[in-house]
Design a protein around this motif. Structure first.
Motif, PDB file in Angstrom:
ATOM      1  N   ALA A   1       0.814  -1.051  -0.052  1.00  0.00           N
ATOM      2  CA  ALA A   1       0.173   0.026   0.116  1.00  0.00           C
ATOM      3  C   ALA A   1       0.941   1.284  -0.009  1.00  0.00           C
ATOM      4  CB  ALA A   1      -0.576   0.024   1.499  1.00  0.00           C
ATOM      5  N   PRO A   2       0.405   2.278  -0.662  1.00  0.00           N
ATOM      6  CA  PRO A   2       1.193   3.446  -0.652  1.00  0.00           C
ATOM      7  C   PRO A   2       1.539   4.484   0.535  1.00  0.00           C
ATOM      8  CG  PRO A   2      -0.702   3.763  -2.030  1.00  0.00           C
ATOM      9  CD  PRO A   2      -0.797   2.421  -1.489  1.00  0.00           C
ATOM     10  N   THR A   3       0.425   4.419   1.122  1.00  0.00           N
ATOM     11  CA  THR A   3       0.484   5.303   2.275  1.00  0.00           C
ATOM     12  C   THR A   3       0.426   4.568   3.656  1.00  0.00           C
ATOM     13  OG1 THR A   3      -1.971   5.307   2.646  1.00  0.00           O
ATOM     14  CG2 THR A   3      -0.960   7.010   1.029  1.00  0.00           C
ATOM     15  N   ARG A   4       0.897   5.030   4.964  1.00  0.00           N
ATOM     16  CA  ARG A   4       1.003   4.593   6.091  1.00  0.00           C
ATOM     17  C   ARG A   4      -0.526   3.983   6.657  1.00  0.00           C
ATOM     18  NH1 ARG A   4       1.081   6.136  11.572  1.00  0.00           N
ATOM     19  NH2 ARG A   4       2.520   5.066  12.832  1.00  0.00           N
TER      20      ARG A   4
ATOM     21  N   LYS B   1      -1.134   1.032   4.889  1.00  0.00           N
ATOM     22  CA  LYS B   1      -0.797  -0.298   5.368  1.00  0.00           C
ATOM     23  C   LYS B   1      -1.192  -0.671   6.618  1.00  0.00           C
ATOM     24  CE  LYS B   1       3.750   0.957   3.156  1.00  0.00           C
ATOM     25  NZ  LYS B   1       3.934  -0.187   2.450  1.00  0.00           N
ATOM     26  N   LEU B   2      -1.450   0.319   7.681  1.00  0.00           N
ATOM     27  CA  LEU B   2      -2.153  -0.408   8.738  1.00  0.00           C
ATOM     28  C   LEU B   2      -3.529  -0.947   8.780  1.00  0.00           C
ATOM     29  CD1 LEU B   2      -1.004   2.807  10.980  1.00  0.00           C
ATOM     30  CD2 LEU B   2       0.022   0.791  11.022  1.00  0.00           C
ATOM     31  N   LEU B   3      -4.382  -0.285   7.878  1.00  0.00           N
ATOM     32  CA  LEU B   3      -5.716  -0.809   7.777  1.00  0.00           C
ATOM     33  C   LEU B   3      -5.595  -1.987   7.280  1.00  0.00           C
ATOM     34  CD1 LEU B   3      -7.598   2.263   6.792  1.00  0.00           C
ATOM     35  CD2 LEU B   3      -7.662   1.122   8.993  1.00  0.00           C
TER      36      LEU B   3
ATOM     37  N   SER C   1     -12.821 -14.270   2.614  1.00  0.00           N
ATOM     38  CA  SER C   1     -11.722 -13.736   2.180  1.00  0.00           C
ATOM     39  C   SER C   1     -11.616 -12.892   1.322  1.00  0.00           C
ATOM     40  CB  SER C   1     -10.657 -14.894   1.820  1.00  0.00           C
ATOM     41  OG  SER C   1     -10.586 -15.936   2.684  1.00  0.00           O
ATOM     42  N   MET C   2     -12.476 -13.168   0.169  1.00  0.00           N
ATOM     43  CA  MET C   2     -12.795 -12.167  -0.806  1.00  0.00           C
ATOM     44  C   MET C   2     -13.622 -10.848  -0.620  1.00  0.00           C
ATOM     45  SD  MET C   2     -11.446 -13.376  -3.747  1.00  0.00           S
ATOM     46  CE  MET C   2     -12.293 -12.341  -4.977  1.00  0.00           C
ATOM     47  N   PHE C   3     -14.291 -11.015   0.487  1.00  0.00           N
ATOM     48  CA  PHE C   3     -14.903  -9.882   1.185  1.00  0.00           C
ATOM     49  C   PHE C   3     -13.952  -8.907   1.738  1.00  0.00           C
ATOM     50  CE2 PHE C   3     -16.588  -8.203   5.235  1.00  0.00           C
ATOM     51  CZ  PHE C   3     -17.590  -7.022   4.688  1.00  0.00           C
ATOM     52  N   LEU C   4     -13.160  -9.609   2.489  1.00  0.00           N
ATOM     53  CA  LEU C   4     -12.041  -8.688   3.191  1.00  0.00           C
ATOM     54  C   LEU C   4     -11.092  -8.143   2.065  1.00  0.00           C
ATOM     55  CD1 LEU C   4     -11.287 -10.897   6.210  1.00  0.00           C
ATOM     56  CD2 LEU C   4     -12.840  -8.712   6.185  1.00  0.00           C
ATOM     57  N   PHE C   5     -10.825  -8.858   0.962  1.00  0.00           N
ATOM     58  CA  PHE C   5     -10.174  -8.469  -0.073  1.00  0.00           C
ATOM     59  C   PHE C   5     -10.628  -7.101  -0.627  1.00  0.00           C
ATOM     60  CE2 PHE C   5      -8.410  -8.672  -4.400  1.00  0.00           C
ATOM     61  CZ  PHE C   5      -6.859  -8.502  -4.130  1.00  0.00           C
ATOM     62  N   GLY C   6     -12.118  -7.311  -0.997  1.00  0.00           N
ATOM     63  CA  GLY C   6     -12.902  -6.192  -1.563  1.00  0.00           C
ATOM     64  C   GLY C   6     -12.715  -5.122  -0.647  1.00  0.00           C
ATOM     65  N   ILE C   7     -12.741  -5.091   0.578  1.00  0.00           N
ATOM     66  CA  ILE C   7     -12.517  -4.023   1.732  1.00  0.00           C
ATOM     67  C   ILE C   7     -11.426  -3.264   1.533  1.00  0.00           C
ATOM     68  CG2 ILE C   7     -12.456  -3.224   4.134  1.00  0.00           C
ATOM     69  CD1 ILE C   7     -15.360  -3.978   3.087  1.00  0.00           C
ATOM     70  N   LEU C   8     -10.326  -4.115   1.286  1.00  0.00           N
ATOM     71  CA  LEU C   8      -8.624  -3.481   1.405  1.00  0.00           C
ATOM     72  C   LEU C   8      -8.953  -2.583  -0.042  1.00  0.00           C
ATOM     73  CD1 LEU C   8      -6.042  -3.606   1.955  1.00  0.00           C
ATOM     74  CD2 LEU C   8      -5.620  -5.543   0.584  1.00  0.00           C
TER      75      LEU C   8
END
Length: 328
Positions: free
Chosen positions: A29-32, A35-37, A74-81
């Motif tokens: 991820a580009p921002t801090r 990355k944390l989220l 897993s795909m749900f959390l991936f979509g949230i990301l």
């Protein structure tokens, strides 16, 4: 073999692949803040994976259906990301819709399509009987094309089998008003589980007898006869595999978790014994034939060991409820 590959893909490759990709995308991820989220989402995803793989048959049944549920989660959390990582509104909206669809797929399979995401300790005996009735078509899909049988939730389930005789006409009548978490409700769940395991054990004994009765293949057998013997061994192997799958998806109360793991091990050993027998029927090398046949016999012996442990565990569980039975 193709079925086994599909099971591995649904239970391991797909869910774990999504997990690893999510972790990598979080790290890149580009921002801090992103990355944390992303790290928090990745930790949640690993926690869900751990529940599925290490707490087998407690919350989600450990089979391919459970693997599909894990993949949707897993795909749900991936979509949230990706909602978090998206810059413009259109991308955020698209990823949010994707995440919502994955969540809908997860909830649909878990609660409406097949009741695989159920904590049994919160259900009364009559509710479990109703859920088992709904689940019966799925279970029957592994029974070699036999017609599915409806299960009457209020039907008689008085014990006449190996382990227990309650002396009551109906488990549903006796326990339907039992408060969740009460000894009566726990006793009813155990009785319902024992009813189901009796059917599994009957099929285990039939398959084990078929393996025992499988005669040695003579070295000078004709190709036609060898083909017939291999088809016989294949049928035994298919029956053992179906029984193992059914056992993996069998509902069980939390108190019977240890006993249920022994039953799963017993059906797994039976499956391995049947597979060794099928491999034996295909071999033409005499040394390999001896090896595979001996493996089948050894695995059959292990089946009996695990089944004996299961029966002892069930008897111990039943003895815990003996005073209540005497008081009644």
């Amino acid at each position: 073999m193709n079925t086994q590959v599909a099971e591995i893909a649904l239970m391991f490759v797909l869910p774990l692949g999504i997990t690893f990709v999510t972790i990598l995308m979080s790290a890149s991820a580009p921002t801090r803040n992103q990355k944390l989220l992303g790290t928090l989402l990745s930790l949640l995803l690993v926690a869900i994976d751990s529940i599925f793989y290490f707490m087998k048959n407690t919350i989600v049944t450990y089979n391919t259906d459970g693997g599909v549920l894990l993949a949707f989660a897993s795909m749900f959390l991936f979509g949230i990301l990706y909602v978090i990582r998206s810059e413009d509104s259109a991308a955020k909206a698209g990823n949010a819709i994707f995440a919502a669809l994955m969540l809908a797929g997860f909830l649909g399979i878990a609660y409406w399509e097949r009741p695989t995401f159920i904590i049994a300790s919160d259900k009364s005996a009559s509710e479990i009987a109703e859920l088992n009735a709904k689940y019966q078509d799925y279970i029957q899909s592994f029974n070699n094309g036999e017609a599915a049988q409806e299960v009457d939730p209020s039907g008689t389930v008085a014990r006449t089998g190996t382990y227990l005789s309650t002396g009551h006409a109906s488990t549903a009548e006796t326990y339907e008003n039992a408060k969740p978490g009460s000894p009566e409700a726990a006793k009813g769940r155990l009785n319902s589980y024992i009813n189901e395991t009796d059917k599994v054990i009957d099929r285990m004994r039939t398959i084990a007898a078929s393996i025992d009765d499988f005669e040695l293949i003579p070295p000078n057998i004709s190709e036609a006869d060898r083909e017939a013997r291999s088809q016989q061994a294949l049928a035994i192997n298919n029956n053992a595999t179906a029984l193992n799958r059914k056992t993996l998806g069998l509902f069980h109360p939390h108190s019977a978790s240890e006993a249920h793991s022994e039953l799963i091990q017993a059906t797994e050993c039976l499956r391995l014994a049947a597979y060794s027998l099928y491999t034996y029927s295909l071999q033409e090398n005499s040394e390999e034939q001896v090896k595979q046949y001996q493996q089948a016999r050894d695995q059959l012996g292990q089946t009996k060991v695990y089944l004996g442990r299961f029966q002892n565990n069930i008897k111990n569980l039943i003895s815990n409820y003996q005073p209540q039975q005497e008081d009644n």
